[in-house]
Design a protein around this motif. Structure first.
Motif, PDB file in Angstrom:
ATOM      1  N   MET A  76       8.008 -14.734   3.039  1.00  0.00           N
ATOM      2  CA  MET A  76       8.639 -14.755   1.711  1.00  0.00           C
ATOM      3  C   MET A  76       9.583 -13.588   1.428  1.00  0.00           C
ATOM      4  SD  MET A  76       5.579 -16.250  -0.692  1.00  0.00           S
ATOM      5  CE  MET A  76       5.173 -14.674  -1.353  1.00  0.00           C
ATOM      6  N   GLY A  77       9.763 -12.690   2.354  1.00  0.00           N
ATOM      7  CA  GLY A  77      10.666 -11.561   2.125  1.00  0.00           C
ATOM      8  C   GLY A  77      10.117 -10.511   1.177  1.00  0.00           C
ATOM      9  N   ILE A  78       8.847 -10.658   0.787  1.00  0.00           N
ATOM     10  CA  ILE A  78       8.263  -9.732  -0.193  1.00  0.00           C
ATOM     11  C   ILE A  78       8.214  -8.308   0.363  1.00  0.00           C
ATOM     12  CG2 ILE A  78       6.109  -9.079  -1.342  1.00  0.00           C
ATOM     13  CD1 ILE A  78       5.591 -11.942  -1.949  1.00  0.00           C
ATOM     14  N   LEU A  79       7.721  -8.176   1.600  1.00  0.00           N
ATOM     15  CA  LEU A  79       7.569  -6.835   2.175  1.00  0.00           C
ATOM     16  C   LEU A  79       8.917  -6.135   2.257  1.00  0.00           C
ATOM     17  CD1 LEU A  79       5.036  -7.410   5.091  1.00  0.00           C
ATOM     18  CD2 LEU A  79       4.595  -6.416   2.856  1.00  0.00           C
ATOM     19  N   ARG A  80       9.938  -6.845   2.720  1.00  0.00           N
ATOM     20  CA  ARG A  80      11.274  -6.256   2.870  1.00  0.00           C
ATOM     21  C   ARG A  80      11.806  -5.793   1.509  1.00  0.00           C
ATOM     22  NH1 ARG A  80      13.452 -10.428   5.518  1.00  0.00           N
ATOM     23  NH2 ARG A  80      14.652 -11.149   3.742  1.00  0.00           N
ATOM     24  N   ARG A  81      11.621  -6.654   0.516  1.00  0.00           N
ATOM     25  CA  ARG A  81      12.115  -6.337  -0.832  1.00  0.00           C
ATOM     26  C   ARG A  81      11.405  -5.104  -1.386  1.00  0.00           C
ATOM     27  NH1 ARG A  81      11.160 -11.221  -3.124  1.00  0.00           N
ATOM     28  NH2 ARG A  81       9.546 -10.594  -4.595  1.00  0.00           N
ATOM     29  N   HIS A  82      10.089  -5.100  -1.248  1.00  0.00           N
ATOM     30  CA  HIS A  82       9.313  -3.970  -1.779  1.00  0.00           C
ATOM     31  C   HIS A  82       9.567  -2.688  -0.982  1.00  0.00           C
ATOM     32  CE1 HIS A  82       6.181  -6.455  -4.212  1.00  0.00           C
ATOM     33  NE2 HIS A  82       7.419  -6.823  -4.415  1.00  0.00           N
ATOM     34  N   TYR A  83       9.865  -2.836   0.320  1.00  0.00           N
ATOM     35  CA  TYR A  83      10.145  -1.656   1.146  1.00  0.00           C
ATOM     36  C   TYR A  83      11.389  -0.934   0.612  1.00  0.00           C
ATOM     37  CZ  TYR A  83      11.268   1.249   5.193  1.00  0.00           C
ATOM     38  OH  TYR A  83      11.552   2.304   5.991  1.00  0.00           O
ATOM     39  N   PHE A  84      12.430  -1.711   0.351  1.00  0.00           N
ATOM     40  CA  PHE A  84      13.665  -1.092  -0.153  1.00  0.00           C
ATOM     41  C   PHE A  84      13.440  -0.439  -1.515  1.00  0.00           C
ATOM     42  CE2 PHE A  84      15.851  -3.902   2.955  1.00  0.00           C
ATOM     43  CZ  PHE A  84      16.432  -2.875   3.696  1.00  0.00           C
ATOM     44  N   GLU A  85      12.612  -1.086  -2.337  1.00  0.00           N
ATOM     45  CA  GLU A  85      12.315  -0.501  -3.657  1.00  0.00           C
ATOM     46  C   GLU A  85      11.517   0.795  -3.496  1.00  0.00           C
ATOM     47  OE1 GLU A  85      11.909  -4.805  -5.891  1.00  0.00           O
ATOM     48  OE2 GLU A  85      10.163  -3.450  -5.835  1.00  0.00           O
ATOM     49  N   THR A  86      10.546   0.776  -2.595  1.00  0.00           N
ATOM     50  CA  THR A  86       9.601   1.896  -2.480  1.00  0.00           C
ATOM     51  C   THR A  86      10.235   3.137  -1.869  1.00  0.00           C
ATOM     52  OG1 THR A  86       7.834   0.293  -2.218  1.00  0.00           O
ATOM     53  CG2 THR A  86       7.314   2.540  -1.599  1.00  0.00           C
ATOM     54  N   ILE A  87      11.066   2.989  -0.840  1.00  0.00           N
ATOM     55  CA  ILE A  87      11.598   4.192  -0.177  1.00  0.00           C
ATOM     56  C   ILE A  87      12.554   4.967  -1.083  1.00  0.00           C
ATOM     57  CG2 ILE A  87      11.271   3.401   2.213  1.00  0.00           C
ATOM     58  CD1 ILE A  87      14.272   2.746   2.241  1.00  0.00           C
ATOM     59  N   GLY A  88      13.037   4.324  -2.131  1.00  0.00           N
ATOM     60  CA  GLY A  88      13.930   5.022  -3.060  1.00  0.00           C
ATOM     61  C   GLY A  88      13.169   5.799  -4.127  1.00  0.00           C
ATOM     62  N   LYS A  89      11.856   5.607  -4.189  1.00  0.00           N
ATOM     63  CA  LYS A  89      11.070   6.269  -5.257  1.00  0.00           C
ATOM     64  C   LYS A  89      10.689   7.682  -4.853  1.00  0.00           C
ATOM     65  CE  LYS A  89       8.938   2.058  -7.012  1.00  0.00           C
ATOM     66  NZ  LYS A  89       7.729   1.240  -7.034  1.00  0.00           N
ATOM     67  N   ASP A  90      10.262   8.502  -5.836  1.00  0.00           N
ATOM     68  CA  ASP A  90       9.720   9.809  -5.451  1.00  0.00           C
ATOM     69  C   ASP A  90       8.205   9.681  -5.250  1.00  0.00           C
ATOM     70  OD1 ASP A  90       8.620   9.896  -7.955  1.00  0.00           O
ATOM     71  OD2 ASP A  90      10.173  11.170  -8.800  1.00  0.00           O
ATOM     72  N   LEU A  91       7.658  10.690  -4.609  1.00  0.00           N
ATOM     73  CA  LEU A  91       6.259  10.597  -4.185  1.00  0.00           C
ATOM     74  C   LEU A  91       5.279  10.420  -5.338  1.00  0.00           C
ATOM     75  CD1 LEU A  91       5.762  13.125  -1.272  1.00  0.00           C
ATOM     76  CD2 LEU A  91       6.290  10.704  -1.215  1.00  0.00           C
ATOM     77  N   LEU A  92       5.674  10.983  -6.475  1.00  0.00           N
ATOM     78  CA  LEU A  92       4.768  10.968  -7.627  1.00  0.00           C
ATOM     79  C   LEU A  92       4.263   9.548  -7.936  1.00  0.00           C
ATOM     80  CD1 LEU A  92       3.877  13.380  -9.277  1.00  0.00           C
ATOM     81  CD2 LEU A  92       5.591  12.796 -10.989  1.00  0.00           C
ATOM     82  N   SER A  93       5.132   8.559  -7.759  1.00  0.00           N
ATOM     83  CA  SER A  93       4.732   7.197  -8.120  1.00  0.00           C
ATOM     84  C   SER A  93       4.093   6.433  -6.958  1.00  0.00           C
ATOM     85  CB  SER A  93       5.942   6.430  -8.647  1.00  0.00           C
ATOM     86  OG  SER A  93       6.958   6.410  -7.669  1.00  0.00           O
ATOM     87  N   VAL A  94       4.119   7.023  -5.776  1.00  0.00           N
ATOM     88  CA  VAL A  94       3.616   6.283  -4.615  1.00  0.00           C
ATOM     89  C   VAL A  94       2.367   6.930  -4.010  1.00  0.00           C
ATOM     90  CG1 VAL A  94       4.244   5.452  -2.298  1.00  0.00           C
ATOM     91  CG2 VAL A  94       5.942   5.466  -4.110  1.00  0.00           C
ATOM     92  N   MET A  95       2.278   8.258  -4.134  1.00  0.00           N
ATOM     93  CA  MET A  95       1.172   8.954  -3.456  1.00  0.00           C
ATOM     94  C   MET A  95      -0.193   8.573  -4.039  1.00  0.00           C
ATOM     95  SD  MET A  95       1.509  12.719  -5.102  1.00  0.00           S
ATOM     96  CE  MET A  95       1.055  13.027  -6.804  1.00  0.00           C
ATOM     97  N   GLU A  96      -1.180   8.839  -3.249  1.00  0.00           N
ATOM     98  CA  GLU A  96      -2.552   8.650  -3.702  1.00  0.00           C
ATOM     99  C   GLU A  96      -2.953   9.919  -4.442  1.00  0.00           C
ATOM    100  OE1 GLU A  96      -6.648   8.336  -1.472  1.00  0.00           O
ATOM    101  OE2 GLU A  96      -5.044   7.163  -0.546  1.00  0.00           O
ATOM    102  N   THR A  97      -3.384   9.779  -5.679  1.00  0.00           N
ATOM    103  CA  THR A  97      -3.575  10.979  -6.510  1.00  0.00           C
ATOM    104  C   THR A  97      -4.989  11.551  -6.438  1.00  0.00           C
ATOM    105  OG1 THR A  97      -4.013   9.524  -8.357  1.00  0.00           O
ATOM    106  CG2 THR A  97      -1.773  10.394  -8.182  1.00  0.00           C
ATOM    107  N   LYS A  98      -5.882  10.821  -5.773  1.00  0.00           N
ATOM    108  CA  LYS A  98      -7.246  11.353  -5.683  1.00  0.00           C
ATOM    109  C   LYS A  98      -7.670  11.472  -4.227  1.00  0.00           C
ATOM    110  CE  LYS A  98      -8.732   9.812 -10.205  1.00  0.00           C
ATOM    111  NZ  LYS A  98      -9.400   8.746 -10.963  1.00  0.00           N
TER     112      LYS A  98
END
Lengths: 157, 449
Positions: A76-98
């Motif tokens: 479905m192209g979901i992974l590719r779409r989300h990959y492009f969205e995710t690599i542009g973000k900063d770590l604060l929104s992606v990292m594991e906080t605990k």
């Protein structure tokens, strides 16, 4: 044996404001699957790992356990779409906080038990009283040290 | 004056009027339940404990007040559903439904709603949406359309479908048990109006959202690439589950003839499926499997019911509910049709705003108390249908109207498409009123004219 005797202190870290794409490059270069994320003061803010990035590529309604396995779904192209969205973000929104934090004077048994119970990844961050990062211990580090003990290279003091 | 036959004179704390003590406990507990700050099962058990500790009831009376037919039916069906859902049949049917209509976005919405309504009628709403909603999100992701319309339709369909049978929604289970109405009674009296309500709602949803649901041929092709057969995780267990489900549904339809209560059938079905699902496995694995299934039973809901039955029994024993029943009859001038209409509309509005389970638990003895006025228990039957239609369909009025609504809202939140409370209510409340209007006409034409 205590955490401070076994932890790795030459660390590659990431900063909370780093971009995911930059951190991914750094992890690839250093051949690491996890980096501690710290603030300007060296305080641990979280952990970024290949696993936590992957979690952002798979839709939430799947990773949250609502749909466990989906052998019936096409790509479905979901992974590719989300990959492009995710690599542009900063770590604060992606990292594991605990992340799993341990103290420098904790025993090997305590750390091994905590790693087993934590279950998410095989790293513990060693911090001081102010939660500043002073080292990292992996499950592999513990197993290596135990192997050395049995071979008589080290004792368990 | 209320009916003093019921009043308990003995040892109510500080010599207080038991009426005030019981009503205070009920209002306090219901109020805190509505505030949603504490677990509702804990609150209902606290309330039940207070009814005994304050001397409104003794323990024997409290235990006698628990409707074990409702408890048994709920628990039995929960076990059956917990095992059946492991087969992947819900996902199979949802994907098959999407493929049957060749990936057309609007028709997928209709088919998923239909599947949800059908499953909700035969199993429970919460499990149905718990399993259909994530597949729906996956399908809308594949179609590249916003999921709101689909999730909205799913919520409405689950409550509408659940209204149609004895086992579809907890209020119906409670009503059926208290009024001795069988599975077949529900099929004969409630099921016929459900398709009318369902398709009316679907038609309105088409005007609201349907015209905007479009997807490219490429996206539709993606839907056709889903492999529904891969959704089936365990074919043997699927056969066993379908066998037991068929047996249980047949048992429900024959229950009245066989002089059996639905709880007996559900519990026997649950025990049979528990036995069958791990047949041939080593004892240790069997025990492990049983414990896993038992852990999936919603014990919070079960204990919520237990506490609630005791609280309502406490209030009932004081005579307050009979008094309220008399007042309700007086307000409608003893007119049966007006009483039925009041029950229908008040239940619907109340169920949209508060948890319909405590509401129905309170309404049951209130309606029972009207029997002398309207010529005995038999004559009350239309009032039970009014309560069932009002309480179940009323759950569609707001996001907090039914547990299934909150489950779907949780999915939407996780998927990054949160459903706003007021947006949902703006769309759903009028639709709910429409369904109650249809129910009113149905009740009037069939029972009240």
């Amino acid at each position: 044996m205590r955490a401070e005797n076994i932890m790795v202190t030459e660390l590659t870290t990431a900063h909370v404001n780093d971009r995911v794409s930059d951190v991914l490059d750094r992890m690839k270069m250093a051949k690491l699957r996890m980096l501690p994320v710290v603030t300007d003061e060296g305080v641990v803010a979280g952990v970024i790992s290949t696993f936590s990035i992957m979690e952002h590529l798979v839709p939430n309604y799947i990773v949250s356990g609502d749909l466990n396995q989906i052998p019936y779904a096409p790509d479905m192209g979901i992974l590719r779409r989300h990959y492009f969205e995710t690599i542009g973000k900063d770590l604060l929104s992606v990292m594991e906080t605990k992340p799993l934090l341990v103290k420098r004077d904790e025993s090997l048994l305590s750390i091994a038990a905590a790693l087993t119970a934590f279950g998410k990844h095989e790293y513990a961050l060693v911090v001081d009283e102010e939660k500043r990062l002073i080292g990292v211990i992996s499950a592999g580090d513990i197993l290596d040290r135990l192997g050395n003990m049995i071979e008589g290279i080290e004792d368990d003091a | 004056m209320h009916n003093t036959d019921h009043i308990i004179s003995s040892s109510v704390v500080f010599g207080l009027d038991p009426v005030w003590v019981a009503v205070s406990i009920l209002l306090l507990i219901y109020g805190v339940i509505m505030a949603e700050k504490f677990n509702r099962a804990v609150l209902s058990l606290l309330g039940a404990g207070l009814m005994i500790l304050c001397g409104v009831l003794n323990q024997q009376q409290a235990v006698a007040g628990i409707d074990f037919n409702t408890i048994g039916l709920l628990t039995g069906m929960m076990v059956i559903v917990a095992i059946s859902q492991k087969t992947g049949m819900f996902q199979y049917v949802a994907i098959k439904a999407a493929k049957v209509v060749k990936g057309e976005p609007w028709w997928i919405l209709v088919m998923l709603s239909l599947v949800t309504a059908a499953f909700s009628a035969l199993l429970d709403n919460v499990t149905t949406v718990l399993l259909i909603a994530p597949v729906t999100l996956l399908i809308t992701d594949a179609l590249g359309v916003r999921p709101y319309a689909y999730l909205f339709a799913l919520i409405l369909a689950s409550n509408i479908g659940g209204t149609s049978t004895l086992i579809g929604d907890p209020p119906n289970i409670m009503i059926g048990s208290a009024a001795h109405l069988s599975f077949t009674d529900f099929l004969i009296n409630l099921t016929p109006i459900i398709p009318v309500i369902f398709f009316t709602v679907i038609a309105v949803i088409w005007f609201m959202f349907g015209r905007d649901l479009k997807a490219s041929d490429e996206k539709k092709l993606l839907i056709m690439q889903f492999d529904e057969n891969a959704a089936i995780k365990d074919v043997v267990l699927l056969k066993k589950s379908l066998f037991v489900l068929f047996g249980v549904i047949t048992g429900f339809t024959l229950a009245h003839t066989l002089h059996l209560e639905p709880a007996t059938i559900a519990m026997f079905g649950a025990a049979s499926l528990l036995l069958l699902q791990s047949w041939g496995q080593p004892l240790h694995d069997k025990d492990h499997a049983y414990e896993g299934i038992m852990a999936e039973v919603e014990w919070t809901t079960i204990f919520f019911f237990v506490g609630l039955f005791i609280i309502v029994t406490g209030v009932e024993h004081t005579g307050v509910i009979s008094m309220l029943g008399e007042k309700t009859v007086a307000m409608t001038g003893g007119n049966f049709a007006a009483t039925a209409a009041s029950i229908l509309w008040v239940s619907a509005i109340a169920s949209a705003l508060i948890d319909n389970i405590p509401f129905v638990a309170t309404m049951i003895p209130l309606i029972q108390s009207m029997a002398p006025t309207f010529g005995g228990e038999e004559a009350l039957t239309p009032l039970w249908w009014a309560l069932a239609l009002g309480a179940c369909l009323g759950g569609n009025g707001s996001l907090i109207g039914a547990s299934a609504n909150l489950i779907v809202a949780g999915f939407a939140q996780r998927a990054g498409h949160p459903i706003a409370f007021l947006t949902f209510m703006k769309h759903a409340f009028l639709l709910m009123l429409l369904t109650i209007g249809i129910s009113h006409v149905y009740l009037y034409l069939r029972y009240l004219s």
